[in-house]
Motif scaffolding. Structure first.
Motif, mmCIF file in Angstrom:
data_model
loop_
_atom_site.group_PDB
_atom_site.id
_atom_site.type_symbol
_atom_site.label_atom_id
_atom_site.label_comp_id
_atom_site.label_asym_id
_atom_site.label_seq_id
_atom_site.Cartn_x
_atom_site.Cartn_y
_atom_site.Cartn_z
ATOM 1 N N ALA A 126 2.496 21.963 69.646
ATOM 2 C CA ALA A 126 1.989 21.332 70.527
ATOM 3 C C ALA A 126 0.562 21.247 70.220
ATOM 4 O O ALA A 126 -0.256 20.281 70.454
ATOM 5 C CB ALA A 126 2.196 21.675 71.900
ATOM 6 N N ASP A 127 -0.119 22.534 70.069
ATOM 7 C CA ASP A 127 -1.516 22.712 69.751
ATOM 8 C C ASP A 127 -1.859 21.715 68.359
ATOM 9 O O ASP A 127 -3.001 21.230 68.303
ATOM 10 C CB ASP A 127 -1.782 24.073 69.381
ATOM 11 C CG ASP A 127 -1.638 24.889 70.680
ATOM 12 O OD1 ASP A 127 -1.699 24.362 71.670
ATOM 13 O OD2 ASP A 127 -1.503 26.208 70.487
ATOM 14 N N ASP B 115 10.125 32.024 70.587
ATOM 15 C CA ASP B 115 10.230 30.725 70.400
ATOM 16 C C ASP B 115 9.290 29.729 71.271
ATOM 17 O O ASP B 115 9.055 28.866 70.844
ATOM 18 C CB ASP B 115 11.835 30.408 70.974
ATOM 19 C CG ASP B 115 12.788 30.949 70.011
ATOM 20 O OD1 ASP B 115 12.515 31.000 68.999
ATOM 21 O OD2 ASP B 115 14.056 31.152 70.386
ATOM 22 N N THR B 116 9.064 30.496 72.424
ATOM 23 C CA THR B 116 7.992 29.767 73.264
ATOM 24 C C THR B 116 6.785 29.612 72.502
ATOM 25 O O THR B 116 6.049 28.340 72.794
ATOM 26 C CB THR B 116 7.819 30.389 74.503
ATOM 27 O OG1 THR B 116 8.811 30.718 74.980
ATOM 28 C CG2 THR B 116 6.932 29.759 75.814
ATOM 29 N N LEU B 117 6.174 30.734 71.826
ATOM 30 C CA LEU B 117 5.069 30.548 71.054
ATOM 31 C C LEU B 117 5.004 29.449 69.959
ATOM 32 O O LEU B 117 4.193 28.943 69.868
ATOM 33 C CB LEU B 117 4.421 32.098 70.285
ATOM 34 C CG LEU B 117 3.597 32.044 69.316
ATOM 35 C CD1 LEU B 117 2.314 31.582 70.182
ATOM 36 C CD2 LEU B 117 3.556 33.412 68.899
ATOM 37 N N ALA B 118 6.253 29.319 69.311
ATOM 38 C CA ALA B 118 6.204 28.306 68.201
ATOM 39 C C ALA B 118 6.327 27.117 68.891
ATOM 40 O O ALA B 118 5.539 26.065 68.166
ATOM 41 C CB ALA B 118 7.765 28.620 67.512
ATOM 42 N N ARG C 278 3.909 31.612 58.937
ATOM 43 C CA ARG C 278 4.817 30.972 57.929
ATOM 44 C C ARG C 278 6.251 30.871 58.529
ATOM 45 O O ARG C 278 7.036 29.797 58.492
ATOM 46 C CB ARG C 278 4.869 31.808 56.601
ATOM 47 C CG ARG C 278 5.525 31.198 55.802
ATOM 48 C CD ARG C 278 5.342 32.286 54.423
ATOM 49 N NE ARG C 278 3.841 32.235 54.007
ATOM 50 C CZ ARG C 278 3.728 33.159 52.878
ATOM 51 N NH1 ARG C 278 4.430 33.773 52.265
ATOM 52 N NH2 ARG C 278 2.336 32.890 52.586
ATOM 53 N N GLN C 279 6.589 32.055 59.248
ATOM 54 C CA GLN C 279 7.849 32.069 59.854
ATOM 55 C C GLN C 279 8.302 31.072 61.077
ATOM 56 O O GLN C 279 9.176 30.647 61.198
ATOM 57 C CB GLN C 279 8.158 33.404 60.270
ATOM 58 C CG GLN C 279 8.194 34.569 59.323
ATOM 59 C CD GLN C 279 8.197 36.068 59.949
ATOM 60 O OE1 GLN C 279 8.843 36.077 60.950
ATOM 61 N NE2 GLN C 279 7.653 36.825 59.523
ATOM 62 N N LEU C 280 7.331 30.595 61.837
ATOM 63 C CA LEU C 280 7.214 29.680 62.722
ATOM 64 C C LEU C 280 6.862 28.350 62.341
ATOM 65 O O LEU C 280 6.840 27.469 63.036
ATOM 66 C CB LEU C 280 6.352 30.285 63.773
ATOM 67 C CG LEU C 280 6.569 31.622 64.459
ATOM 68 C CD1 LEU C 280 5.594 31.977 65.805
ATOM 69 C CD2 LEU C 280 7.919 31.758 64.998
ATOM 70 N N GLY C 281 6.884 28.003 60.913
ATOM 71 C CA GLY C 281 6.582 26.700 60.593
ATOM 72 C C GLY C 281 5.139 26.307 60.379
ATOM 73 O O GLY C 281 5.109 25.164 60.045
ATOM 74 N N MET C 282 4.295 27.088 60.821
ATOM 75 C CA MET C 282 2.710 26.778 60.601
ATOM 76 C C MET C 282 2.063 27.975 59.994
ATOM 77 O O MET C 282 1.393 28.726 60.563
ATOM 78 C CB MET C 282 2.221 26.492 61.818
ATOM 79 C CG MET C 282 2.744 25.372 62.820
ATOM 80 S SD MET C 282 2.040 25.250 64.283
ATOM 81 C CE MET C 282 0.455 24.372 63.657
ATOM 82 N N LEU D 107 -3.362 32.503 75.471
ATOM 83 C CA LEU D 107 -2.135 32.694 76.371
ATOM 84 C C LEU D 107 -1.133 33.975 75.710
ATOM 85 O O LEU D 107 -1.010 33.935 74.483
ATOM 86 C CB LEU D 107 -1.519 31.481 76.776
ATOM 87 C CG LEU D 107 -2.266 30.471 77.395
ATOM 88 C CD1 LEU D 107 -1.424 28.996 77.419
ATOM 89 C CD2 LEU D 107 -2.735 30.642 78.778
ATOM 90 N N LYS D 108 -0.442 34.558 76.748
ATOM 91 C CA LYS D 108 0.678 35.257 76.255
ATOM 92 C C LYS D 108 1.910 34.794 76.637
ATOM 93 O O LYS D 108 1.895 34.120 77.716
ATOM 94 C CB LYS D 108 0.506 36.684 76.957
ATOM 95 C CG LYS D 108 1.592 37.717 76.508
ATOM 96 C CD LYS D 108 1.422 38.939 77.252
ATOM 97 C CE LYS D 108 2.559 39.955 76.969
ATOM 98 N NZ LYS D 108 2.352 41.467 77.742
#
Length: 314
Positions: free
Chosen positions: A298-299, A290-293, A202-206, A284-285
């Motif tokens: 993209a996913d 930010d990179t995860l988001a 939720r914090q990351l927009g998904m 992946l790690k």
């Protein structure tokens, strides 16, 4: 479908059954053929279709953490058995007591005294009783005395290969979802109840519907295009799901996190079915959130593209 947990819950009304015994992990085409034969026998004898299985599965009791991962947990197994027309499921707790029970005692207590079996059908390699000494020949011999028939179902092959839980488990580990679908005659799915999580999606927009998995399933960890179904949307809606231990956060518990496109349903406490359509990438790690988001977005686009392709006429 009626669920009977343990020998102590047998009642006189349970006597009179056609029965199969096994783990039924994944309910692949071999299991389906066995249940189809069981349903035919049930019509002939005018008694319920009954399946006996074990919890935990025997290999889990004997091997512990070294046991093969499950294809489906008990919740998913019961759901699939009901869909294929099984009317009663007996779940026997597998522990030291049951492991030590002789083959003859197992047949007497479960099939004869408990279920009043009219017919029993098992896989031709089925073994039971202490040290696995019981086989189909012994089952037939006891049945001749106690008044039930016994038969073994031969191997079901698909594309020249034995259809088995071992083969299915290997396909899930690759993951080869096309082969999995052929072995199951349907798409692979995980059933679970939505629980509260860290609410990081939720914090990351998904925002995601989270299913905590007590045992990691046989399916390879990674990100998938999925459909999520629940009682309010039984046909399922497209989305993207992550299966794994969230290495970016340094966690170890296995979690299935599913984001449904263009919808934010409140699913807490509800039972959901996640159906896997396409493998997108391995787990992946990432160096930071930010990179995860960015990867999550993209996913989501990759999963949307997959379902858009499904809508294009061939």
């Amino acid at each position: 479908m009626e669920l009977i947990r343990g020998l102590h819950n047998f009642a006189p009304r349970h006597r009179g059954s056609v029965v199969s015994i096994g783990n039924f992990d994944g309910l692949h085409r071999g299991h389906q053929a066995l249940i189809a034969r069981l349903r035919t026998l049930a019509v002939q004898h005018r008694v319920p279709v009954t399946v006996v299985c074990f919890e935990p599965m025997p290999r889990e009791f004997f091997q512990g953490a070294a046991a093969p991962p499950r294809i489906a947990d008990l919740r998913g197994k019961l759901r699939d058995l009901a869909l294929f027309g099984v009317e009663r499921v007996v779940v026997l707790p597998f522990g030291a007591r049951l492991a030590a029970m002789s083959a003859q005692a197992f047949v007497q207590q479960v099939l004869v005294d408990g279920l009043g079996a009219r017919a029993v059908i098992v896989g031709d390699d089925f073994r039971y009783g202490s040290k696995r000494v019981g086989d189909l020949a012994l089952l037939k011999a006891i049945g001749a005395v106690e008044g039930f028939s016994a038969e073994g179902l031969g191997t079901v092959e698909l594309e020249g290969e034995r259809c088995s839980s071992t083969v299915l488990r290997a396909a899930l580990a690759q993951p080869d979802l096309d082969k999995v679908e052929r072995l199951l005659d349907r798409r692979y799915r995980i059933v679970g109840r939505v629980r509260h999580g860290l609410k990081l999606g939720r914090q990351l927009g998904m925002p995601t519907a989270n299913v905590h998995l007590r045992r990691p399933p046989a399916l390879a960890h990674g990100v998938y295009a999925v459909r999520l179904a629940w009682p309010g949307a039984p046909e399922g809606l497209p989305g993207v799901a992550s299966l794994g231990v969230r290495p970016t956060l340094g966690l170890t518990a296995c979690l299935l996190e599913t984001h449904v496109f263009d919808l934010k349903p409140d699913l807490y406490g509800q039972e959901v079915v996640v159906e896997f359509h396409k493998f997108l990438r391995p787990q992946l790690k990432f160096d930071d959130l930010d990179t995860l988001a960015a990867q999550m977005q993209a996913d989501g686009l990759a999963a949307r593209a997959h379902f858009s392709q499904d809508l294009i006429p061939s």
